[in-house]
Design a protein around this motif. Sequence first.
Motif, mmCIF file in Angstrom:
data_model
loop_
_atom_site.group_PDB
_atom_site.id
_atom_site.type_symbol
_atom_site.label_atom_id
_atom_site.label_comp_id
_atom_site.label_asym_id
_atom_site.label_seq_id
_atom_site.Cartn_x
_atom_site.Cartn_y
_atom_site.Cartn_z
ATOM 1 N N GLN A 104 0.885 -1.353 0.013
ATOM 2 C CA GLN A 104 0.082 -0.092 -0.045
ATOM 3 C C GLN A 104 0.873 1.314 -0.084
ATOM 4 O O GLN A 104 1.770 1.435 0.788
ATOM 5 N N LEU A 105 0.473 2.123 -0.935
ATOM 6 C CA LEU A 105 1.518 3.535 -0.971
ATOM 7 C C LEU A 105 0.397 4.583 -0.762
ATOM 8 O O LEU A 105 -0.700 4.659 -1.042
ATOM 9 N N GLU A 106 0.962 5.375 0.045
ATOM 10 C CA GLU A 106 0.185 6.679 0.453
ATOM 11 C C GLU A 106 1.413 7.735 0.663
ATOM 12 O O GLU A 106 2.362 7.459 1.168
ATOM 13 N N PHE A 107 0.604 8.840 0.186
ATOM 14 C CA PHE A 107 1.716 9.964 -0.062
ATOM 15 C C PHE A 107 0.817 11.179 0.734
ATOM 16 O O PHE A 107 -0.235 11.329 0.898
ATOM 17 N N GLU A 108 1.778 11.976 1.480
ATOM 18 C CA GLU A 108 1.106 13.048 2.229
ATOM 19 C C GLU A 108 1.518 14.499 1.178
ATOM 20 O O GLU A 108 2.062 14.457 0.413
ATOM 21 N N ILE A 109 0.366 15.479 1.559
ATOM 22 C CA ILE A 109 0.388 16.786 0.842
ATOM 23 C C ILE A 109 1.696 17.507 0.980
ATOM 24 O O ILE A 109 2.133 17.556 2.226
ATOM 25 N N GLY A 110 2.531 17.909 0.179
ATOM 26 C CA GLY A 110 3.725 18.687 0.429
ATOM 27 C C GLY A 110 4.991 17.637 0.193
ATOM 28 O O GLY A 110 6.038 18.060 0.038
ATOM 29 N N GLU A 111 4.699 16.298 0.099
ATOM 30 C CA GLU A 111 5.805 15.494 -0.123
ATOM 31 C C GLU A 111 6.109 15.149 -1.591
ATOM 32 O O GLU A 111 5.537 15.758 -2.512
ATOM 33 N N ASN A 112 7.282 15.263 -1.726
ATOM 34 C CA ASN A 112 8.109 14.835 -3.284
ATOM 35 C C ASN A 112 7.839 13.622 -3.740
ATOM 36 O O ASN A 112 8.154 12.553 -3.183
ATOM 37 N N VAL A 113 7.448 13.434 -5.074
ATOM 38 C CA VAL A 113 7.394 11.992 -5.616
ATOM 39 C C VAL A 113 8.131 12.011 -7.255
ATOM 40 O O VAL A 113 8.229 13.464 -7.704
ATOM 41 N N PHE A 114 8.385 10.834 -7.740
ATOM 42 C CA PHE A 114 8.948 10.706 -9.126
ATOM 43 C C PHE A 114 7.613 10.483 -9.888
ATOM 44 O O PHE A 114 6.814 9.784 -9.311
ATOM 45 N N LEU A 115 7.592 10.944 -11.217
ATOM 46 C CA LEU A 115 6.693 10.508 -12.049
ATOM 47 C C LEU A 115 6.978 9.739 -13.096
ATOM 48 O O LEU A 115 8.094 9.911 -13.605
ATOM 49 N N ARG A 116 6.238 8.514 -13.219
ATOM 50 C CA ARG A 116 6.658 7.380 -14.102
ATOM 51 C C ARG A 116 6.121 8.026 -15.637
ATOM 52 O O ARG A 116 5.084 8.346 -15.876
#
Length: 116
Positions: free
Chosen positions: A18-30
Amino acid sequence: MKAAQSQQKSYADNRHCQLEFEIGENVFLRILPMKGIMRFGKKGKLSPRYIGSFEILDQIGPMAYRLALPLILSGVHNVFHLSMLRKYIIDPIHIIDYEPLQIKENITYTKELVRF
């Protein structure tokens, strides 16, 4: 047939996280590599699989996120499914440049000092 389906489901359940991200967190885009299409200055196998890092602006439902994209990607819709994102661990020396390398007609380029 039921036994094979059960075995496949148990395998998929064990491999699924399960993946969850927080607002303001940085992510890579596939980004999906496509045959014959040049993306970010590279073509084919050498084209990047992930670009980023982008900040998450908002969560749209349980599986979609809105990202802050730079102006160079203004033609791309800014809401992405969870499967298109990958967690980014912040590294202060990580520099991402979206400008393609300018190669002259005689196959040379000029070096520029990024950091001293």
